[in-house]
Design a protein around this motif. Sequence first.
Motif, PDB file in Angstrom:
ATOM      1  N   GLY A 221       0.814  -1.198   0.000  1.00  0.00           N
ATOM      2  CA  GLY A 221       0.000   0.000   0.000  1.00  0.00           C
ATOM      3  C   GLY A 221       0.855   1.258   0.000  1.00  0.00           C
ATOM      4  O   GLY A 221       2.077   1.212   0.171  1.00  0.00           O
ATOM      5  N   ALA A 256      -2.345   4.513   3.167  1.00  0.00           N
ATOM      6  CA  ALA A 256      -3.594   3.912   2.716  1.00  0.00           C
ATOM      7  C   ALA A 256      -4.024   2.755   3.598  1.00  0.00           C
ATOM      8  O   ALA A 256      -5.026   2.117   3.322  1.00  0.00           O
ATOM      9  CB  ALA A 256      -3.424   3.408   1.284  1.00  0.00           C
ATOM     10  N   PHE A 257      -3.305   2.503   4.647  1.00  0.00           N
ATOM     11  CA  PHE A 257      -3.557   1.262   5.386  1.00  0.00           C
ATOM     12  C   PHE A 257      -4.680   1.361   6.405  1.00  0.00           C
ATOM     13  O   PHE A 257      -5.172   0.348   6.869  1.00  0.00           O
ATOM     14  CB  PHE A 257      -2.275   0.826   6.115  1.00  0.00           C
ATOM     15  N   TRP A 258      -5.064   2.540   6.769  1.00  0.00           N
ATOM     16  CA  TRP A 258      -5.965   2.628   7.903  1.00  0.00           C
ATOM     17  C   TRP A 258      -7.344   2.120   7.526  1.00  0.00           C
ATOM     18  O   TRP A 258      -7.931   2.529   6.522  1.00  0.00           O
ATOM     19  CB  TRP A 258      -6.041   4.060   8.429  1.00  0.00           C
ATOM     20  N   PRO A 259      -7.883   1.224   8.305  1.00  0.00           N
ATOM     21  CA  PRO A 259      -9.143   0.574   7.959  1.00  0.00           C
ATOM     22  C   PRO A 259     -10.337   1.489   8.167  1.00  0.00           C
ATOM     23  O   PRO A 259     -10.235   2.597   8.714  1.00  0.00           O
ATOM     24  CB  PRO A 259      -9.192  -0.614   8.916  1.00  0.00           C
TER      25      PRO A 259
ATOM     26  N   GLY B  99      -9.455   2.459   0.362  1.00  0.00           N
ATOM     27  CA  GLY B  99      -8.136   2.317  -0.222  1.00  0.00           C
ATOM     28  C   GLY B  99      -7.235   1.446   0.626  1.00  0.00           C
ATOM     29  O   GLY B  99      -6.111   1.182   0.258  1.00  0.00           O
ATOM     30  N   SER B 100      -7.731   1.020   1.749  1.00  0.00           N
ATOM     31  CA  SER B 100      -6.896   0.257   2.658  1.00  0.00           C
ATOM     32  C   SER B 100      -6.757  -1.176   2.164  1.00  0.00           C
ATOM     33  O   SER B 100      -7.744  -1.866   1.971  1.00  0.00           O
ATOM     34  CB  SER B 100      -7.511   0.242   4.057  1.00  0.00           C
ATOM     35  N   PRO B 101      -5.533  -1.625   1.969  1.00  0.00           N
ATOM     36  CA  PRO B 101      -5.378  -3.023   1.555  1.00  0.00           C
ATOM     37  C   PRO B 101      -5.866  -3.985   2.619  1.00  0.00           C
ATOM     38  O   PRO B 101      -6.250  -5.106   2.303  1.00  0.00           O
ATOM     39  CB  PRO B 101      -3.867  -3.146   1.318  1.00  0.00           C
ATOM     40  N   LEU B 102      -5.868  -3.558   3.866  1.00  0.00           N
ATOM     41  CA  LEU B 102      -6.378  -4.424   4.932  1.00  0.00           C
ATOM     42  C   LEU B 102      -7.867  -4.657   4.753  1.00  0.00           C
ATOM     43  O   LEU B 102      -8.359  -5.785   4.777  1.00  0.00           O
ATOM     44  CB  LEU B 102      -6.119  -3.777   6.294  1.00  0.00           C
ATOM     45  N   ASP B 103      -8.601  -3.586   4.576  1.00  0.00           N
ATOM     46  CA  ASP B 103     -10.032  -3.725   4.376  1.00  0.00           C
ATOM     47  C   ASP B 103     -10.338  -4.505   3.110  1.00  0.00           C
ATOM     48  O   ASP B 103     -11.167  -5.400   3.085  1.00  0.00           O
ATOM     49  CB  ASP B 103     -10.696  -2.342   4.272  1.00  0.00           C
ATOM     50  N   PRO B 182      -9.136  -5.774  10.088  1.00  0.00           N
ATOM     51  CA  PRO B 182      -7.927  -6.007  10.862  1.00  0.00           C
ATOM     52  C   PRO B 182      -8.047  -5.611  12.315  1.00  0.00           C
ATOM     53  O   PRO B 182      -7.100  -5.741  13.070  1.00  0.00           O
ATOM     54  CB  PRO B 182      -6.907  -5.095  10.164  1.00  0.00           C
ATOM     55  N   LEU B 183      -9.192  -5.146  12.704  1.00  0.00           N
ATOM     56  CA  LEU B 183      -9.251  -4.513  14.012  1.00  0.00           C
ATOM     57  C   LEU B 183      -9.808  -5.388  15.117  1.00  0.00           C
ATOM     58  O   LEU B 183      -9.939  -4.943  16.244  1.00  0.00           O
ATOM     59  CB  LEU B 183     -10.079  -3.235  13.921  1.00  0.00           C
TER      60      LEU B 183
END
Lengths: 316, 931
Positions: A221, A256-259, B99-103, B182-183
């Motif tokens: 990201g 961009a990583f924040w969920p 835009g989050s790769p985690l989501d 991820p949370l």
Amino acid sequence: MPAVRVFVFVLVLVCASPVSAQLMLGDAQHRDAFYDDPSPDTCHAAHDVPIHPGYFAPIGSLGRDVEIEAGLGSNGDVIAGTLSARVIPVRFDRYLSLLVGASTAVAHRASLDTTLGSSPIFELGLTARSECDRWNVLGTIAYAAPDPTPGTPHDWQTTIPSVLVDPWNALLYLPVAGLGGLLATFDARVRTDGDDTFGAFRFGFRAGSVQAGSQYGVLAGFTGALLFEAAFALRRAWRVPINLALAVRATVDLSAFWPANAVGPLALTVPLRWSPDRAIAMEIWGGYALFLVGTAADLPKAGWTYGLRVTTYIDL
Amino acid sequence: MRSERIVFVFVVGLVGCSSTPAASPDPGGLPACTPTAMLNGEPAVWGWADLHTHPATELAFEQRLVWGSGLQHEDRIDPNVLPAIDPPCSVETHHHDSGSPLDRTAHTLIMSLLNQQAQYLHAPIGTVTPRAAHLAAWPNGRDVLHQQMQLSSLRRAYEGGQRVLFASTTDSQVLAQLLKGPLYPDLFLPVAAYDADSAMVQLDRIRLMVSQQSEWMAIAESAADARAIIQSGRMAVILSLEMDSLSPEDVMRFVDRGVRHVIPVHLIDNAEGGTAANGDIFNPESAYMSSLFDPTQPLRFFEVDRTPDVLFLLPRPLIGASGPGSVPVYANLEPVAYDWYQRLQYDDTCFCSLPTAPALHAWNQMGHANAHGLSDAGRTLVRDLLQRGVMVDVSHMGVHSTEDALCTAESVGRPLLASHGGVGPAAGPVGSERDLSHAQAVRLANGGGILGLGTGGNFAEQTLFTQSGGSLVTLHTRRRSSMLEAETCVESSLFSSSDATCAHPVTITPPIAGTTMQRIDVRFVPGAGGSCASNDRLYAQITLTPSGIPCGGATPTIVQALFAAQTDGSCLASVTMPVDLIDASGPPMCDTRAVSRSFGAADVCGAGIVMVNPLDCSGGTLTTTIPIASATVSVLDDGGRALVLATATGSPTWNTLGGGAGLYGRMQLDPLADPGVMIGIDVSNTGIEIPGAGPSSDGYDVCVRPRACHGAGCTCTALVIDSGQDDDCAPGWISLNHRGDWPAGSQVNAYVHLPSGIVAGEICGLDMVMVGDGPPITTGFGVVTVQSIHDPISLWANEYDATRADLFGTEPGRIAFGTDMNGLATQFATTLSSPETIDMSVHGCATSHLGRMTVDGQPLRLEDRGLGTYGMLTDVLATIDAHPSSDLDAATSARVIDSMFFSAEQTLRFWERVEGTRASPPVTPAAGCRP
């Protein structure tokens, strides 16, 4: 803390190396000639008082060959600390220098009993200055080494409030994995003229790509940040060195990583700096940090943040 | 939620998919009508009932799973116009602008797995692609992740005769946790208040919906309420609970707030009792929630009995790789420790745990049933609910829980209902506990209960031919426009990479030309080519010796076998796995080599087996050669065939593995009266994943065209079939499900209506091409099948009629719909044809005159979309009424329609029996009931 050990090891290697020593120090005669070159007339009493770190004269300025900085901050139940070192191994001329550095961080979130230690970030770059240090620009490319330990949900729950503490250094708190991360940084400072008081401004931008470890595997990201700072410096009063600076600082992380669609975080802080001596600068800061957009479920969305930072300079 | 077997799926997301809409104008109710028909000598209200729906599911699962709102923004509630989903959803994630790769990763995993379960790949819906793509993709009967009960659709059902709607809540705390991406914490800790909070939100939404449409619907809190509502021309809405972990106190609080229908046990073992052990996924889910009910156990998986009444077998459970309690992330799962698995005794009657082999294990010794019945609290709750006039539902209860519920109900003289599911055969096992056993269904019926029949449907499919194994077909893509604009479309080839044109597309032909096969049943299990440590079930193949095998004879034998085997706990060097467990090369029938690809009626010589994976098997996969000493074919009570195979107990090979074995298989060999054709592709693990359609890509589509050999001396020529869809395939080609994500393991298929005069048995081949606007890719598919299918709506009607006659004799109406709409349950996928207009008159009352429902001006047809939106239940009934398929005769059609339009009345009478205002049939608790 393997990351810290690695960092210290690398730092020791760099500093202890004969080659490095030669590069950094040269011989005493050459060094004196190098520094004595700019005339006081040209630089408007710049030699009257120490060049103070923190509000204008960063690494790469004349005499600033080594910078070691340690910071500690808090947001909510998170305590985050950073340690970095930068060295000028080569000065191409009076204005352009090569810079190498390394940094690492550790963060602890009490409610989760989770401690996050970052792998080291190594940077290589160039710094340029004006003749009288009225402006200074720094451009670096940093590589964040991957951590073999995958980022767990608790790691991420620690990372995010840690970034609220220090959005400019978000990469330090990401659980870097895979191929690591590359980050380009541009950092510019300019100051007004003045003997006793002056204003200083700083603008920074960084952007890059990083692979982060998660329970889903390694994900790539964007990461980046913006920084803006304006400071008022009181260098002297009644010809007595004061060396205080009061600043306002805004930093926003662009990663961009924040969920949960969270954008930011943004930290608005007020640092108060003091340099009792040319070799050291201290700073306490406090402010408020928040996510600009979005809701990060189960995470601090906003809160007071505060901390301190100590920077030492070795003028070689 | 109807629980189909699901791959272990836990994960997804959708935030903000629904927004609070403005109140829609109430279109007003229809004039009340009193039917002319009497029911058991009494006047009856008119209309049909659906005993199980989820109108507010978009609010469940942390509002991150189902896209779209049941409420509407439109000014007009038109029963013929379905509003398009707004706002459009993201294809892979159901997540706004993340835009989050985690989501993205978390949501994509869940979306993909749920879509795979439904065999429906999410296609672009909304503005990211041309409108046509949106309309080709949605609505669809197999689409479980979008709202299917918009007000227009409910209105259409109402105008088509619906007068009773059970509006239920649902959720899954484990899934909801995973949807948070991820949370969530490293350890999953169930929250006692979660289900109650979720149910509260959903019930409030249902109340809001009803209040906004009060001219034609109202909430009923008693049978008298409901009767008055229906007699005023409106639809009675009954609030319902279908939650996993509500405490009895929670349930009673909801009853105080108007809930009148309760499903005490849902997908997990809870404080009330044991659930139906019917899905691989629900076992770990139940375990993760178990600490809420049994803090002494870190995880408590289903405890099971072995029973001849159930066929379903639980596999070795999966948990999060970090150990007990760690979050079961899909990408980070592993089987429970082997000793733990052994303690579960899932295979205790098998040879696995015995030092010496039993000689034989018959098919009827294999099933798993939840060992737990209702708890004392559960029985008390059932009793209290019944005594308060609340309808109690045994759906989702395990066999023992159902037994306890029946005993409790019989002891208080009140009936129960089973709102959604099926009923097992009168003799023989049920597929899983999820279906009511026949004996228990009889007791429920005799006690005055009612049933809801699910509308998922089946096809009774028979495979015409299949090709399988590895990268079977290599397709090269070319730009989509080239296919649409010119017949020289896409190059492709079979078993080679050379280019071809549309004149020479990939053509797959049956392996044995001219063979008339009644059925080929192939189950390809992705994962066979991977590490055996990742899956506890691996299909292998066995070699049958010719001796004793009825090869070449006329007796139908097995088409599918389930065989449990186990090594001694380590990978044996001699054990290797065939790459192609379904051998595409087609060895001669009755060869001693393994055969498992094509099973005709008379030529079965091999069978697939399931091997229990040994512990820590770090590489390779498993197969073995197992001599079979004897084989017996028997005819089952339901007409199926069972093959029981016995290994030689003295076999050196088998002794190495530790015992003897039994195989069973069953098949139904009904002739196809009026089949359609389904063409399907399994995307194998060996294939390259096809990029899905994201915001910047339209993805890829596979177009197919069957070939048929018609008439004497025929040649196998391509059929030109108009799919009726505005898709990306050239005219005459059929799209295999849009341009969504195609992860490995996916199944995609299309339902094909053959041209007049062509019958399914004449299908002799299949052309395939692949189109896309993205970069050219080469990929392969593991299994390509062409199957004949029955009309699922005709099958449903026949099942309805047979079950009604079996359980209720001539009495109509005691089986209603139990659609489970919006409950992640797939619905009818297609039908042969459905009426253009609906104008039904039943019992002296008439439905509204309805045309085709449309979305953006395009008609929604059951044959194209299946039961994609709730209002098309009206079309389902009209289709049954018109009985266009020769699989459904006129008399059956008439009985079903007659019965369905009594189902509202029968639901009220059932409720009155629960309330005690109508006498229940006298029953005494069955022998064996606990006191």
